[in-house]
Design an enzyme around this catalytic site. Structure first.
Site, PDB file in Angstrom:
ATOM      1  N   CYS A   1       0.840  -1.194   0.000  1.00 44.80           N
ATOM      2  CA  CYS A   1       0.000   0.000   0.000  1.00 44.80           C
ATOM      3  C   CYS A   1       0.876   1.246   0.000  1.00 44.80           C
ATOM      4  CB  CYS A   1      -0.899   0.013   1.231  1.00 44.80           C
ATOM      5  SG  CYS A   1      -1.872  -1.482   1.463  1.00 44.80           S
TER       6      CYS A   1
ATOM      7  N   ARG B   1       3.168   1.211  -6.935  1.00 50.35           N
ATOM      8  CA  ARG B   1       3.253   0.165  -5.922  1.00 50.35           C
ATOM      9  C   ARG B   1       2.115  -0.857  -6.061  1.00 50.35           C
ATOM     10  NH1 ARG B   1       6.555   1.857  -1.432  1.00 50.35           N
ATOM     11  NH2 ARG B   1       5.413   0.512  -0.005  1.00 50.35           N
TER      12      ARG B   1
ATOM     13  N   TRP C   1      -3.865  -1.941  -1.396  1.00 48.14           N
ATOM     14  CA  TRP C   1      -3.743  -3.211  -2.101  1.00 48.14           C
ATOM     15  C   TRP C   1      -4.337  -4.256  -1.168  1.00 48.14           C
ATOM     16  CZ3 TRP C   1      -1.307  -8.034  -1.810  1.00 48.14           C
ATOM     17  CH2 TRP C   1      -1.122  -8.714  -3.020  1.00 48.14           C
TER      18      TRP C   1
ATOM     19  N   ASN D   1      -0.149   0.806   6.452  1.00 43.71           N
ATOM     20  CA  ASN D   1       0.444  -0.165   5.549  1.00 43.71           C
ATOM     21  C   ASN D   1       1.041  -1.280   6.392  1.00 43.71           C
ATOM     22  OD1 ASN D   1       1.494  -1.492   3.355  1.00 43.71           O
ATOM     23  ND2 ASN D   1       3.219  -0.102   3.052  1.00 43.71           N
ATOM     24  N   GLY D   2       0.789  -2.537   6.005  1.00 43.03           N
ATOM     25  CA  GLY D   2       1.297  -3.670   6.758  1.00 43.03           C
ATOM     26  C   GLY D   2       0.185  -4.654   7.055  1.00 43.03           C
TER      27      GLY D   2
ATOM     28  N   GLU E   1      13.676 -15.264 -15.797  1.00 46.13           N
ATOM     29  CA  GLU E   1      13.300 -13.849 -15.731  1.00 46.13           C
ATOM     30  C   GLU E   1      12.514 -13.434 -16.966  1.00 46.13           C
ATOM     31  OE1 GLU E   1      12.959  -9.829 -14.531  1.00 46.13           O
ATOM     32  OE2 GLU E   1      13.224 -11.719 -13.460  1.00 46.13           O
TER      33      GLU E   1
ATOM     34  N   LYS F   1       8.715 -11.847 -16.846  1.00 43.23           N
ATOM     35  CA  LYS F   1       8.307 -10.588 -17.473  1.00 43.23           C
ATOM     36  C   LYS F   1       7.108 -10.805 -18.393  1.00 43.23           C
ATOM     37  CE  LYS F   1      10.875  -7.731 -15.541  1.00 43.23           C
ATOM     38  NZ  LYS F   1      10.663  -8.581 -14.371  1.00 43.23           N
TER      39      LYS F   1
ATOM     40  N   GLU G   1       3.988 -11.387 -16.243  1.00 43.09           N
ATOM     41  CA  GLU G   1       3.651 -10.208 -15.442  1.00 43.09           C
ATOM     42  C   GLU G   1       2.845  -9.178 -16.232  1.00 43.09           C
ATOM     43  OE1 GLU G   1       6.806  -8.872 -12.070  1.00 43.09           O
ATOM     44  OE2 GLU G   1       7.601  -8.922 -14.100  1.00 43.09           O
TER      45      GLU G   1
ATOM     46  N   HIS H   1      11.811 -33.920 -19.816  1.00 37.87           N
ATOM     47  CA  HIS H   1      11.382 -34.632 -18.609  1.00 37.87           C
ATOM     48  C   HIS H   1       9.944 -34.264 -18.230  1.00 37.87           C
ATOM     49  CE1 HIS H   1      15.314 -36.369 -17.896  1.00 37.87           C
ATOM     50  NE2 HIS H   1      15.849 -35.191 -18.142  1.00 37.87           N
TER      51      HIS H   1
ATOM     52  N   LYS I   1       4.501  -3.214  -6.452  1.00 35.26           N
ATOM     53  CA  LYS I   1       5.929  -3.005  -6.692  1.00 35.26           C
ATOM     54  C   LYS I   1       6.773  -3.477  -5.523  1.00 35.26           C
ATOM     55  CE  LYS I   1       9.544  -1.307  -8.857  1.00 35.26           C
ATOM     56  NZ  LYS I   1      10.073  -2.014 -10.023  1.00 35.26           N
TER      57      LYS I   1
END
Length: 579
Positions: free
Chosen positions: A2, A27, A71, A97-98, A452, A456, A459, A475, A574
């Site tokens: 948040c 964020r 969030w 926030n938390g 990575e 991306k 995402e 496999h 973020k």
């Protein structure tokens, strides 16, 4: 996750709060709200984007205010669950926030004592506890409230008829900006940059009383001095600068981010820690975990040192044997799982080391030694230039262990990154944009590069993508290969090149279309794949950088073709400051 902003001073608070919240949109959030202090607490909060509803907030007046982007963790995204939250009387308002881990127990007790709850959030218990402690002194009420809280919090609280803001933090970031007759508070520095360069970083357990005249910080009931630091970021760094998206801007800033991180160098204290380490454990999450894996592939054969890479989210519950140097890799310096792992390492008396992009962040205060990245502010949720800057920092560690053998290569690597920025991705994008699934494969350090690349793609384009070590496809994943399943293969020269070519031929035999990244002039590779993307023929460590950038561009342009929300992908934040 948040975002929090606060303002107190000579100007109208609401426009500054809205501006600050917009700076924190990167964020990730699903609702927002503002409270200002006048004759009473005036409140506006709404589900959705700020741009869709900010006209409703501009009717709030006053020179003291707090704001929040939420969030969702406890309760669905809606107007009621949005912050700020108020007490039963409506005279106190609070943003948080938390995560309050014991909120169910606290809520039950508060309900039994007659409090009325409006939301499903854990945050609302804080403001009702504050209500019970408030007798006219907001600072004292906050001081008496926080001992009841278990978990993590960054809090801003205001009271009607009270010309101050009270802030508190524990295991969640909160910074203050010192202006001329005005003060700001925020979750990170980005909302503060256009107003001041003078920053105070609150520490865990701090409670701060903020007035137009200044700030007083208390810790365990005693007044303490927190250093005012000058930050070297500027507001222009946090603007798009003519690019369509922050992500594209930040991709193009990668040559500079790498160069600046290398140019600044490493001080003697850091060199001593690196040279003396007999084994290294790295803890990280997400993209940072992938850079740590790349480091393992580079450092073990070159430096002849055992290296372990652990996910921060698993480390706390399944810790490995803790010996040697423990390195935390975190862009924000606030990643909750990584912080928990680092604290555990310190509890076991391991020397600790941090690699981060944010001056004054929590990790810099926990770790014994810090190596700063020089990426500047990164706004897009998808990490790009922070990834490259992390690799710059980690490659410096390899170079130090190898007595400067790669000085010249690292000094010029940014030129190769710059060379691939204008790569034509049209054919590869056309192939990926219609796919439901895409595989990314590589070997050695190009295996985590592939991880990575897949991250991306999923995402920002929402296409299902998976990264594999190329030899692992047979496999199990071979069963998924079809003419509609593109494979992106990273295949530069080196010891694994012949077997990579063999793997590509096996995938072609299953009729999967192949996009391959290889060095310019590799006619053998170009002949057997469907789409060939050339990269400069450079040192293998530099090829880690150039292939990574090409995969970022592939994901970016694919997401653009699908008209996705590039900088704020759905459901993502973020800075992940909760477990």
């Amino acid at each position: 996750m948040c975002g929090i902003v606060g303002y107190i001073g000579r100007r109208e608070a609401t426009p500054l709060l809205i501006q600050g919240l917009k700076r924190l949109e990167y964020r990730g959030y699903d609702s927002f709200g503002i409270a200002t202090v006048g004759s009473d607490i005036d409140l506006f909060k709404k589900r959705g984007r700020i741009s869709e509803s900010e006209s409703g907030a501009v009717t709030l007046h006053g020179s003291v205010g707090i704001g929040h982007t939420r969030w969702a963790t406890h309760g669905e995204p809606n107007d009621v669950n949005a912050h700020p939250h108020t007490d039963c009387t409506g005279r106190l308002a609070l943003v948080h926030n938390g995560v309050i881990e014991n909120y169910i127990e606290l809520k039950k007790q508060l309900l039994e004592r007659g409090h009325t709850f409006r939301s499903e959030t854990d945050t609302e218990v804080i403001v009702h506890l504050l209500e019970e402690q408030y007798t006219g002194d907001l600072l004292e009420a906050v001081r008496k409230t926080v001992p009841f809280l278990k978990g993590s919090y960054a809090i801003l609280a205001v009271s009607a008829h009270d010309d101050r803001i009270v802030a508190a933090r524990d295991a969640s970031p909160l910074v203050l900006g010192i202006g001329d007759g005005e003060l700001f508070a925020a979750s990170d520095m980005t909302p503060l940059l256009e107003h001041t360069e003078r920053i105070v970083f609150l520490e865990d357990g701090d409670i701060a009383e903020i007035t137009p005249e200044g700030v007083q910080v208390y810790h365990e009931g005693e007044k303490v001095e927190r250093e005012i630091e000058l930050v070297n970021w500027c507001v222009e760094d946090a603007k798009k600068g003519g690019f369509a998206h922050f992500m594209l801007k930040e991709i193009f800033e990668q040559p500079q981010a790498f160069y600046e991180t290398i140019r600044v160098g490493v001080d003697d204290a850091v060199r001593k820690v690196i040279r003396s380490a007999e084994e290294i454990t790295l803890v990280a999450c997400g993209t940072s975990y992938h850079t740590a894996l790349i480091f393992k592939y580079l450092a073990e054969p070159l430096c002849n040192i055992p290296i372990r890479v652990e996910l921060g989210s698993e480390f706390k519950y399944y810790p490995p044997p803790l010996r040697g140097l423990v390195i935390a890799v975190t862009q924000s310096g606030e990643t909750a799982d990584t912080m928990a792992a680092l604290k555990m390492a310190k509890a076991h008396n391991c020397p600790t080391f941090a690699i981060t992009n944010v001056q004054g962040s929590t990790v810099t205060r926990i770790a014994d030694t810090t190596l700063m990245m020089r990426a500047g502010p990164e706004i897009s949720v998808a990490a790009t230039k922070s990834y490259i800057a992390q690799l710059a920092a980690l490659m410096q560690i390899v170079n130090i262990r190898c007595d400067g053998a790669f000085d010249d290569m690292l000094a010029h690597a940014h030129l190769a990154i710059d060379e691939v920025l204008l790569q034509d991705m049209a054919d590869a994008v056309a192939l990926c944009r219609t796919a439901e699934h895409v595989f990314f494969v590589g070997r050695g350090p190009f295996y985590p590069v592939s991880l990575e690349g897949a991250l991306k793609m999923k995402e920002i384009s929402y296409i299902h993508a998976e990264g594999y070590a190329a030899g692992e496809l047979k496999h199990g994943p071979f069963a998924l290969l079809t003419p509609e399943t593109p494979v992106v293969a990273v295949c530069p020269p080196g010891a694994t090149y012949p077997v990579m070519v063999s793997n590509i031929k096996e995938m072609k035999a299953r009729r999967a279309p192949i996009i391959a990244l290889g060095v310019k002039g590799d006619s053998e590779l170009e002949e057997i794949v469907d789409i060939f993307i050339p990269i400069p023929d450079t040192h293998p460590m530099v090829q880690v950088l150039t292939t990574s950038v090409v995969l970022q561009l592939l994901s970016y342009h694919t997401a653009c073709a699908l008209q996705c929300d590039i900088d704020k992908p759905r459901n993502l934040a973020k800075s992940v400051t909760v477990e």
